[in-house]
Each structure stands twice: as C-alpha cells, then as structure tokens.
Write a protein that holds these residues in place. Structure first.
Motif, short mmCIF file in Angstrom:
data_model
loop_
_atom_site.label_atom_id
_atom_site.label_comp_id
_atom_site.label_asym_id
_atom_site.label_seq_id
_atom_site.Cartn_x
_atom_site.Cartn_y
_atom_site.Cartn_z
N PRO A 192 22.43 -14.52 -38.19
CA PRO A 192 21.71 -15.54 -37.41
C PRO A 192 20.20 -15.31 -37.49
N GLU A 193 19.46 -16.30 -37.06
CA GLU A 193 18.01 -16.14 -37.04
C GLU A 193 17.55 -15.45 -35.75
N LEU B 172 19.18 -15.36 -44.34
CA LEU B 172 20.30 -16.30 -44.31
C LEU B 172 21.37 -15.94 -45.33
N ASP C 52 15.69 -24.85 -43.20
CA ASP C 52 15.62 -23.55 -43.87
C ASP C 52 16.89 -23.24 -44.66
N ALA D 143 21.52 -20.08 -35.33
CA ALA D 143 21.48 -20.02 -36.80
C ALA D 143 20.13 -20.53 -37.29
N TYR D 144 19.87 -20.30 -38.58
CA TYR D 144 18.66 -20.85 -39.19
C TYR D 144 18.71 -22.38 -39.14
N ASN E 159 27.02 -20.25 -39.24
CA ASN E 159 26.37 -20.62 -40.50
C ASN E 159 27.17 -21.65 -41.30
N GLY F 198 19.94 -23.48 -43.22
CA GLY F 198 20.99 -23.05 -42.30
C GLY F 198 21.74 -24.23 -41.70
N SER F 199 22.56 -23.95 -40.69
CA SER F 199 23.37 -24.99 -40.07
C SER F 199 22.73 -25.56 -38.82
#
Length: 410
Positions: free
Chosen positions: A360-361, A355, A392, A387-388, A108, A394-395
C-alpha cells in the motif's frame, strides 16, 4: 590374765587388721575411679575434636553454596577445564497465533474488493544458543510460518568474541543482515522491513564500545548484474555496513544509526519479485533509524530508500524505473492497569514507488498489547490502508483490518 582380758586383746587385734584392709580397699577404689575419669576425659576430647571437624565441614559447605557459580576466565575455557559446555546451552522459543479480518482482501486489485478472514499459526520459532567457551558462541534458529514457509533454518551463526574484554567480534553464518532496524510495537511488519529485510550467509566483523557500535559484512547474493553473469564465476560481491550510537538508563534510552547496502535487489521482497532474473546494475540503498525512550514513552522513526532507480523491466513505477522508499513513525505508551502491563501504540507508515512490490501507499495503525501472564501477550491491531492512486497505476482503494494475536515467548 583372766579370760576377759584375753578376749579384749583378741578383739583389738582383729579390729586393727580390719581397718588396714578397709584402707587398702578404699585406695584401690580411688585408683580405679581416677583411671575411669581419665578414660572419660580422653573420650570427651575425642568427641570435641570430631564435633569441631563436622562444624568446619558445615561452614565450608555453607560458603560453597553461598558463593557465585564459577565462570571460566579467558585463559580457562569451560570445554577444556570442565568438559561440560553443554550445560551452557539455552533454549528459547516464540509461538504466535493470529486471527485477522479485512474489508478488502487485495486493495491493489480493482476486481477483488471482497472481505476476508483467517486464523493462522503465524510464527513458530525455536532457538538454540550454546556458549561453547567465553569466546565462542553458536546460535541456531528454526522458523515455521503457516502459508508462507515450511520449517526452515532461519539463522545459524558462529560468533567469536568477548565484549566484556574486547570490543571486537566476528560472526559467520546465516542471519538477518544489519541493514535497517525494523523495530515496532505492532502485529504487522513495518513497510521498511517489507522492502529491506535480507537473510543471507554472511561474514561480519563488528565493534561495540561505550555505546558506539559498527559492523561491516560481505556475502554472495542471489541476484547478479549482467556484467557479473558474463564472468560465470561465483564471487563474494555484496557488502554493507552499519554504525550508530546507543545508551540507556533506567529512565531514558536512545539509539540512532545508519546502514548501507551495495545492492537493494538482494532484499527478500525484491529478489522474489525479480524471480531469479538478473539486473543491469547494482542499486545501492541506505537506512536511517532513531528510537527514544523516556519512562513509559517510546518513539520510533525509520527511513529506508534506494539510492538510484531500477531499470523499467526490473521494478517499474509510472512507466519508469522505480526508486522504492519507505518510512515508519511510531509512538507507544506503557502503563500499568489493574496489576497488568498495557502498551498503547500508534503508527503511520508510507511507501514511495513500491507499487510493484504489492505494498500500500499509506497505512495508519492503532495497537494495544496486554501482558496477560508471564511471557504471554494478547495483541490487538487496527489498520487502515490506502492503495496507490489510479493516476500512479494503483487501484485507489482502501481497506480496514483487525488482527488479534496471542503470543507466548520463552
């Protein structure tokens, strides 16, 4: 009368006298022998009686040793009848040591994508269970997790009830709330647990009968709404319930259930994120779970979600209040191989709008477990996490990790 005649008469007289004496001696000997035989018969009878008593004692002792242990019934409590309730104490424990390596220490964080590895004493758990009477049970669990917690009282409960005679029971004390099921074959905790696990001091009333189970509970949580803070009075203002049905045979097993909580802000992860700050409103949450086993196959499915959105300042996602959700789908197969029990497992997990909780997504996991020795397991896990997306907040990064765990349970 000549001398010869006189001699013959004298000899005859002496001979008759000797015979009489011999007869008298023989009669006395016979009498003595008869008395001796009577004495011996009395001795034999006494020995027979003693032998019979010993045999009766041996038979009674064999029956006592062969009989099952005496368990106090509902009207005779062990502590009152025998005063040896301490003999009903059982000790259990769990030790887990883990070695991990990941390609990305924090997916992230866009500024930190370095590989990392670690070796930790992941879990030390010591349990003490005391069956005080047939109707009273006390349980204590101590927990230590390196780099996470010191030695803490993870659970301490008193339970009143005897399900063999009555379907109702009551539990009071600190324990994990029956919100969510969180079952897994993996080394890593499922996302549903990361969002929904709660340890609190609770008063719980439960019911179990012919596969059906239910419980309802109340507790005084750590997070208060603005309206509750204005009263400045401590109140038991949190509650929840769970219900379901479970059955199991040697070949098959099924467990389906529903759980509800009046405020998801009380979960360990969200309350830590709030860091003591209050919320505007309570955010109710619910969980669904189902597990099915058929022979060596095992399937796990679980879904957990907030029923409404948090305020933006409390838990955000894409410039609005978040409504976190998570689900886990898992399959496992147990097989004997080279005289050892092996378990192969695969899982796919997803979060939504989580997040802010640094989750994580998506996550794909592969697991293998080997029962090396009695109560000793070697567990391996490969995980791929995403990750997102940047859109959204995220990274957009991913990570691959490997975990090796040695666990002993007693």
């Amino acid at each position: 009368m000549n001398h010869k005649m006189i001699i013959l008469i004298l000899l005859a007289t002496l001979s008759g006298t000797g015979l009489v004496q011999a007869d008298m001696d023989m009669a006395k000997q016979m009498q003595d022998m008869e008395q001796r035989l009577q004495y011996l018969e009395r001795q034999l009878q006494s020995q027979d009686t003693l032998i019979q008593r010993k045999q009766d004692q041996i038979i009674a002792l064999e029956k006592l040793l062969a009989a099952p242990p005496v368990v106090a019934n509902a009207t005779t409590e062990p502590s009152e009848a025998t005063n040896d309730w301490h003999k009903a104490i059982t000790i259990s424990g769990l030790v887990e040591v883990e070695a991990t390596r990941t390609s990305n220490a924090d997916i992230n964080d866009t500024n930190n994508n370095n590989a990392a590895s670690d070796l930790v004493l992941a879990t030390v758990e010591l349990g003490l269970n005391a069956q005080i009477t047939d109707w009273v049970n006390a349980n204590i669990v101590l927990l230590y997790e390196e780099d996470q917690t010191g030695l803490d009282v993870d659970a301490a409960t008193i339970t009143l009830g005897k399900l063999e005679h009555n379907p109702f029971y009551f539990t009071a004390g600190r324990t994990a709330l029956p919100f969510g099921r969180f079952e897994t074959h993996m080394v890593s905790d499922p996302f549903t647990l990361e969002i929904g696990e709660i340890f609190e001091t609770v008063a719980l009333a439960g019911f179990e009968y012919q596969g059906f189970y239910a419980s309802a509970y109340v507790f005084n949580g750590d997070i208060k709404t603005l309206a509750e803070t204005q009263s400045r009075t401590k109140r038991i203002d949190n509650a929840g319930f769970n219900l379901g049905y479970a059955w199991e045979t040697k070949i098959q097993g099924l467990d389906i259930g529903l759980s509800y909580l009046n405020d998801l802000a009380e979960s360990d992860s969200i309350s830590e994120h709030l860091n003591g700050h209050n919320t505007q409103d309570e955010i109710a949450a619910y969980g669904l779970h189902a597990t099915y086993r058929h022979g060596p196959f095992n399937i796990i499915g679980e879904y957990l979600a907030a029923a409404d959105r948090f305020a933006l300042a409390e838990l955000d996602f894409k410039s609005t209040g978040a409504q976190p959700k998570a689900w886990n789908l898992e399959a496992a197969y147990e097989l004997p191989l080279m005289s050892k029990d092996h378990t192969l497992a695969i899982a796919y997990q997803v979060t939504e709008e989580a997040l802010a909780l640094a989750l994580p997504e998506k996550r794909l996991l592969l697991g293998w477990s080997l029962l090396m020795l009695e109560n000793t397991r070697l567990n391996l896990e490969f995980a791929y996490e995403q990750a997102y997306e940047v859109a959204d907040g995220g990274s957009g990064q991913d990570a691959k990790s490997l975990a090796v765990q040695l666990a002993v349970e007693f």
